[in-house]
Motif scaffolding. Structure first.
Motif, short mmCIF file in Angstrom:
data_model
loop_
_atom_site.label_atom_id
_atom_site.label_comp_id
_atom_site.label_asym_id
_atom_site.label_seq_id
_atom_site.Cartn_x
_atom_site.Cartn_y
_atom_site.Cartn_z
N ILE A 1 -56.68 24.41 118.52
CA ILE A 1 -55.09 24.87 119.20
C ILE A 1 -53.65 24.27 118.13
O ILE A 1 -53.05 25.30 117.55
CB ILE A 1 -54.75 24.81 120.80
CG1 ILE A 1 -56.09 25.00 121.04
CG2 ILE A 1 -53.83 24.75 121.21
CD1 ILE A 1 -55.78 24.90 122.56
N GLU B 1 -52.95 25.59 114.19
CA GLU B 1 -53.07 27.03 113.91
C GLU B 1 -53.32 28.28 113.00
O GLU B 1 -53.56 29.18 112.64
CB GLU B 1 -51.48 27.64 115.06
CG GLU B 1 -51.61 29.13 115.91
CD GLU B 1 -50.14 29.83 116.26
OE1 GLU B 1 -50.40 31.31 116.60
OE2 GLU B 1 -49.75 28.53 116.18
N GLY C 1 -55.22 28.68 115.90
CA GLY C 1 -54.22 28.69 117.78
C GLY C 1 -55.38 29.15 118.79
O GLY C 1 -56.22 29.11 118.63
N THR C 2 -55.45 29.61 119.38
CA THR C 2 -55.37 29.86 121.32
C THR C 2 -56.22 30.82 121.05
O THR C 2 -57.35 31.67 121.67
CB THR C 2 -54.63 30.16 122.64
OG1 THR C 2 -53.51 30.72 121.87
CG2 THR C 2 -54.11 28.11 122.39
N VAL D 1 -63.04 31.06 119.27
CA VAL D 1 -62.13 30.37 120.40
C VAL D 1 -62.58 29.05 120.74
O VAL D 1 -62.91 28.11 121.03
CB VAL D 1 -61.63 31.03 121.63
CG1 VAL D 1 -61.42 32.83 120.91
CG2 VAL D 1 -62.68 31.17 122.58
N ASP E 1 -61.68 27.53 124.01
CA ASP E 1 -61.76 27.47 125.01
C ASP E 1 -63.80 27.31 124.74
O ASP E 1 -64.23 27.07 125.91
CB ASP E 1 -62.01 28.24 125.88
CG ASP E 1 -59.74 28.41 126.45
OD1 ASP E 1 -59.33 27.03 126.07
OD2 ASP E 1 -59.64 29.68 127.38
N GLN F 1 -65.18 23.42 124.47
CA GLN F 1 -64.53 21.92 125.04
C GLN F 1 -65.06 21.37 125.42
O GLN F 1 -66.86 21.48 125.16
CB GLN F 1 -63.93 22.88 126.73
CG GLN F 1 -62.75 23.80 126.56
CD GLN F 1 -61.54 22.98 125.91
OE1 GLN F 1 -61.05 22.35 126.75
NE2 GLN F 1 -61.14 23.39 125.23
#
Length: 333
Positions: free
Chosen positions: A130, A133, A138-139, A237, A239, A242
């Motif tokens: 994140i 970037e 990034g996100t 991404v 997410d 994790q």
């Protein structure tokens, strides 16, 4: 002769490969994407099997290595215009070096710090994605308009079919390489380190080198799987990588069977299809929580009831009748 024996492919795996070659032509492209996910995740789980089941080390950071391979390959293709093959090779090499670096740091820290260090890596990895970037997006991550694994002209295959067949081939080669590493002289060294590092060192085994080799090869397997996963799905991404992914991969290794290569496929199938099953049963909003609960329960159940995992437990049950028959059969008169 020993080399030929190590390179030989068991009949069951040959049959599975032949079935896999037929699958792309009898299922839809949508289903093929899920099956390709199983194959690519199985590469990471197989790497964990080498690390956990054969060398006695633990990693709670293979989700980060899987993600590193995916981001590396996807950035090379999306940003720098590389073809998918050199991008996968680069990702595999980078993940191998990354795993080697983690292993060296853990050895210098001493004790059981490898597990703690990999937890820290898994926790920090999405934060780095994140924050960095300019490189990682990034996100929003990195994405392509379509799968980067495109079939060569003239084959008459869709991108999904080619991606599945490519992943099947790479998984087969990965499993063969890991199996060969876990047999012979290296396999005996791994078994000695797993049983007792002190006893292994007393018998002339270079314990540090064996541990580092296992971690580097294990990371390379996770890297190639992550690269093919991201290139096939055409997106990466933060997410998706994790710390929960690392825990899930570790649970898949234990539940599937960390001492068996078939356990990698079983564990990967659980990772891919369990959330969908949970969603169909309890609904979309709480499906993720229920899936994690099942992972946890399956891990505890495997540790208590079937320490060798699903595949190991089934194999042991299948061998009992034949062993019982051999014990009760009358001897020669």
């Amino acid at each position: 002769m020993s080399t030929l024996r190590r390179c030989a492919v068991p009949g069951g795996w040959t049959a599975a490969l032949l079935v896999g070659l037929v699958v792309p032509f009898v299922v839809s492209d949508y289903d093929l994407l899920d099956l390709t996910r199983v194959l690519t995740i199985a590469m990471a789980v197989a790497g964990l099997n080498l690390l956990l089941g054969h060398s006695g080390q633990i990693s709670v950071g293979h989700g980060a290595v899987f993600g590193l391979g995916g981001y590396c390959a996807l950035i090379a293709v999306a940003t720098h215009g590389w073809a998918w093959l050199p991008a996968v090779l680069l990702a595999t090499a980078l993940c191998s070096v990354f795993g080697l670096l983690i292993g060296v740091l853990a050895l210098k820290m001493g004790g059981a710090n490898l597990g703690l260090l990999t937890i820290a890596v898994a926790a920090l990895f999405p934060l780095v994605l994140i924050r960095w970037e300019s490189l990682t997006g990034g996100t929003f991550g990195v994405s392509l308009a379509h799968s980067a694994v495109e079939p060569p002209a003239g084959l008459g295959l869709t991108a999904a079919q080619f991606g599945f067949l490519l992943s099947l081939l790479v998984l087969g080669l990965t499993l063969l390489a890991l199996r060969n590493l876990a047999t012979g002289h290296t396999g005996r060294a791994l078994a000695a380190v797993r049983t007792s590092p002190l006893l292994a060192a007393a018998n002339g085994v270079n314990v540090n080198r064996v541990k580092l080799t296992a971690f580097a090869v294990s990371s390379a397997a996770a890297g190639v799987g992550g690269a093919l996963y991201a290139l096939t799905m055409a997106i990466a991404v933060p997410d998706s990588y994790q710390i929960a992914l690392s825990i899930t991969l570790l649970a898949a290794s234990v539940v599937g069977g960390s001492r068996t290569w078939a356990g990698a496929l079983v564990g990967a199938a659980i990772v891919v299809y369990l959330p969908t099953l949970a969603e169909n049963v309890v609904g979309g909003e709480s499906a993720g929580n229920w899936a994690q609960l099942v992972y946890a329960c399956g891990l505890v159940l495997a540790l208590v009831v079937a320490p060798s995992g699903i595949v190991g437990g089934v194999t042991a049950l299948a061998r009992r009748p034949s062993a019982r028959v051999g014990q009760t059969s009358p001897g020669p008169r």
